[in-house]
Design a protein around this motif. Structure first.
Motif, PDB file in Angstrom:
ATOM      1  N   MET A  68     -14.769  29.862 -14.808  1.00 45.86           N
ATOM      2  CA  MET A  68     -14.129  31.159 -14.569  1.00 45.86           C
ATOM      3  C   MET A  68     -15.167  32.270 -14.475  1.00 45.86           C
ATOM      4  O   MET A  68     -15.095  33.136 -13.596  1.00 45.86           O
ATOM      5  N   GLY A  69     -16.154  32.247 -15.386  1.00 45.27           N
ATOM      6  CA  GLY A  69     -17.202  33.254 -15.355  1.00 45.27           C
ATOM      7  C   GLY A  69     -17.998  33.214 -14.061  1.00 45.27           C
ATOM      8  O   GLY A  69     -18.299  34.254 -13.462  1.00 45.27           O
ATOM      9  N   ILE A  70     -18.339  32.000 -13.603  1.00 43.09           N
ATOM     10  CA  ILE A  70     -19.084  31.839 -12.343  1.00 43.09           C
ATOM     11  C   ILE A  70     -18.259  32.346 -11.163  1.00 43.09           C
ATOM     12  O   ILE A  70     -18.763  33.058 -10.292  1.00 43.09           O
ATOM     13  N   GLU A  71     -16.980  31.977 -11.130  1.00 43.18           N
ATOM     14  CA  GLU A  71     -16.122  32.379 -10.010  1.00 43.18           C
ATOM     15  C   GLU A  71     -15.949  33.891  -9.952  1.00 43.18           C
ATOM     16  O   GLU A  71     -15.972  34.488  -8.873  1.00 43.18           O
ATOM     17  N   ILE A  72     -15.787  34.501 -11.099  1.00 50.86           N
ATOM     18  CA  ILE A  72     -15.643  35.966 -11.131  1.00 50.86           C
ATOM     19  C   ILE A  72     -16.918  36.642 -10.645  1.00 50.86           C
ATOM     20  O   ILE A  72     -16.893  37.572  -9.843  1.00 50.86           O
ATOM     21  N   GLY A  79     -16.891  40.825 -16.758  1.00 48.62           N
ATOM     22  CA  GLY A  79     -16.106  39.599 -16.757  1.00 48.62           C
ATOM     23  C   GLY A  79     -16.957  38.371 -17.017  1.00 48.62           C
ATOM     24  O   GLY A  79     -16.580  37.492 -17.801  1.00 48.62           O
ATOM     25  N   PHE A  80     -18.134  38.325 -16.378  1.00 51.56           N
ATOM     26  CA  PHE A  80     -19.015  37.179 -16.607  1.00 51.56           C
ATOM     27  C   PHE A  80     -19.466  37.123 -18.058  1.00 51.56           C
ATOM     28  O   PHE A  80     -19.488  36.046 -18.660  1.00 51.56           O
ATOM     29  N   SER A  81     -19.836  38.274 -18.622  1.00 50.88           N
ATOM     30  CA  SER A  81     -20.325  38.281 -20.002  1.00 50.88           C
ATOM     31  C   SER A  81     -19.233  37.807 -20.966  1.00 50.88           C
ATOM     32  O   SER A  81     -19.510  37.076 -21.913  1.00 50.88           O
ATOM     33  N   ASN A 121     -17.774  33.179 -24.165  1.00 57.46           N
ATOM     34  CA  ASN A 121     -16.667  32.362 -24.677  1.00 57.46           C
ATOM     35  C   ASN A 121     -16.936  30.873 -24.433  1.00 57.46           C
ATOM     36  O   ASN A 121     -16.660  30.027 -25.298  1.00 57.46           O
ATOM     37  N   ALA A 122     -17.493  30.548 -23.279  1.00 55.95           N
ATOM     38  CA  ALA A 122     -17.826  29.151 -22.963  1.00 55.95           C
ATOM     39  C   ALA A 122     -18.862  28.605 -23.942  1.00 55.95           C
ATOM     40  O   ALA A 122     -18.730  27.487 -24.449  1.00 55.95           O
ATOM     41  N   TRP A 123     -19.885  29.404 -24.211  1.00 57.54           N
ATOM     42  CA  TRP A 123     -20.909  28.982 -25.172  1.00 57.54           C
ATOM     43  C   TRP A 123     -20.307  28.803 -26.570  1.00 57.54           C
ATOM     44  O   TRP A 123     -20.618  27.839 -27.273  1.00 57.54           O
ATOM     45  N   ASP A 183     -24.700  41.474 -26.583  1.00 57.16           N
ATOM     46  CA  ASP A 183     -24.883  42.921 -26.707  1.00 57.16           C
ATOM     47  C   ASP A 183     -24.252  43.630 -25.514  1.00 57.16           C
ATOM     48  O   ASP A 183     -23.572  44.648 -25.666  1.00 57.16           O
ATOM     49  N   LEU A 184     -24.456  43.090 -24.325  1.00 59.53           N
ATOM     50  CA  LEU A 184     -23.848  43.658 -23.118  1.00 59.53           C
ATOM     51  C   LEU A 184     -22.330  43.585 -23.204  1.00 59.53           C
ATOM     52  O   LEU A 184     -21.632  44.555 -22.905  1.00 59.53           O
ATOM     53  N   ARG A 185     -21.818  42.430 -23.624  1.00 62.33           N
ATOM     54  CA  ARG A 185     -20.374  42.277 -23.753  1.00 62.33           C
ATOM     55  C   ARG A 185     -19.791  43.311 -24.706  1.00 62.33           C
ATOM     56  O   ARG A 185     -18.714  43.873 -24.463  1.00 62.33           O
TER      57      ARG A 185
END
Length: 321
Positions: free
Chosen positions: A18-22, A34-36, A41-43, A94-96
């Protein structure tokens, strides 16, 4: 526990895809944030599954209804706080955390190298921990993120945003720049850049400029004013991390039990009156707020002073003070 671990891994893969697609959709303007969100969450899910496989709990000891935070999980798996994978994840976390308060799309060029390293790190680690090949779920070419490489200059940022937000942008971007340089690891960031060099050997040139009179491309050599946001990129904490990294690379052990930390840096700043030296420090004033950033020369100065006498360096500063 095995079933829970498998479910966490499956959800982790979904979050990662999902992160890659976004991120790779050009029409989505919220893609950095969105990626962050999805990447972290994946990690978190993937590493929690690894903790379960090790027979460790993913819940707080004093609250069995709450699972550990992502930062707790990362610290449990990557116990060395200087592990480049851990440092990369901490920057993206931190970015998130700040993305809900500050618009970050203009500095995509700064975060893209961290994102690319994060993607490849995830592919490597999910295979190491869970024997998952991510190319079974997403084509290899999609693992290279599509980033916009048209960043605003510091001056444009300062004109576009209020002073507080502009200062935040520039500070964060500079911190990423200096840490990428100091860590020099593709586990932390993967830079995509193009360097141009002037050569007098025409046969070795990819294209010519008007230094060769037959060229249609004109260039001019100019001198410009130095922007302190470019010349003094190191924040207070970045100075500490940079000095620690350089001392480690040089195999220099400071004769102080706690190593190079805030206390030692403060001794240096006070003793050498660094904040009054424009070569090493620059004061930023926004309203009533005052802050300092530091130059690369200051980092080199500190390392040189320690290198001269690492055993008694701190004791000498304390005595002189």
């Amino acid at each position: 526990m095995e079933n829970l671990s498998n479910r966490l891994v499956k959800k982790s893969i979904e979050a990662f895809v999902m992160g890659i697609e976004i991120y790779n959709k050009p029409t989505i303007h919220y893609r950095i944030e969105g990626f962050s969100f999805f990447a972290i969450n994946a990690w978190e899910l993937m590493l929690k599954a690894e903790l379960l496989n090790r027979g460790e709990s993913i819940y707080y000891k004093d609250d069995s209804d709450r699972t550990l935070s992502v930062s707790n999980v990362i610290a449990k798996i990557y116990t060395d706080k200087n592990t480049r994978i851990r440092l990369n994840l901490e920057k993206i976390i931190d970015l998130r955390n700040i993305s809900t308060h500050y618009i970050t799309e203009d500095y995509e060029v700064k975060y893209a190298p961290l994102f690319q390293a994060c993607v490849l790190n995830f592919v490597t680690e999910i295979n190491r921990f869970h024997s998952i090949n991510m190319t079974d779920y997403i084509p290899q070419n999609f693992l290279t993120i599509s980033a916009s490489y048209e960043p605003l200059t510091n001056e444009q940022i300062q004109l576009k945003y209020p002073p507080e937000i502009a200062e935040k942008f520039i500070t964060k971007a500079n911190e990423i720049d200096v840490l990428s340089q100091e860590y020099d690891s593709d586990r932390f960031s993967i830079n995509i850049k193009q360097n141009l060099y002037i050569t007098k050997k025409k046969d070795e040139a990819d294209f010519t400029v008007r230094v060769d009179r037959s060229s249609n491309n004109g260039v001019a050599f100019i001198k410009d004013l130095k922007d302190p946001s470019d010349t003094h990129k190191y924040s207070y904490n970045s100075v500490i991390k940079a000095v620690q990294t350089r001392l480690t690379k040089k195999n220099i052990k400071l004769g102080y039990s706690s190593g190079f930390n805030q206390y030692v840096l403060n001794l240096i700043i006070d003793f050498y009156n660094i904040k009054q030296n424009s070569k090493y420090a620059y004061q930023h004033v926004i309203g009533k707020q005052h802050s300092y950033t530091y130059s690369q020369q200051f980092v080199e100065f500190i390392v040189k002073q320690i290198e001269n006498n690492p055993t008694t360096f701190v004791q000498s500063l304390k005595a002189k003070k």
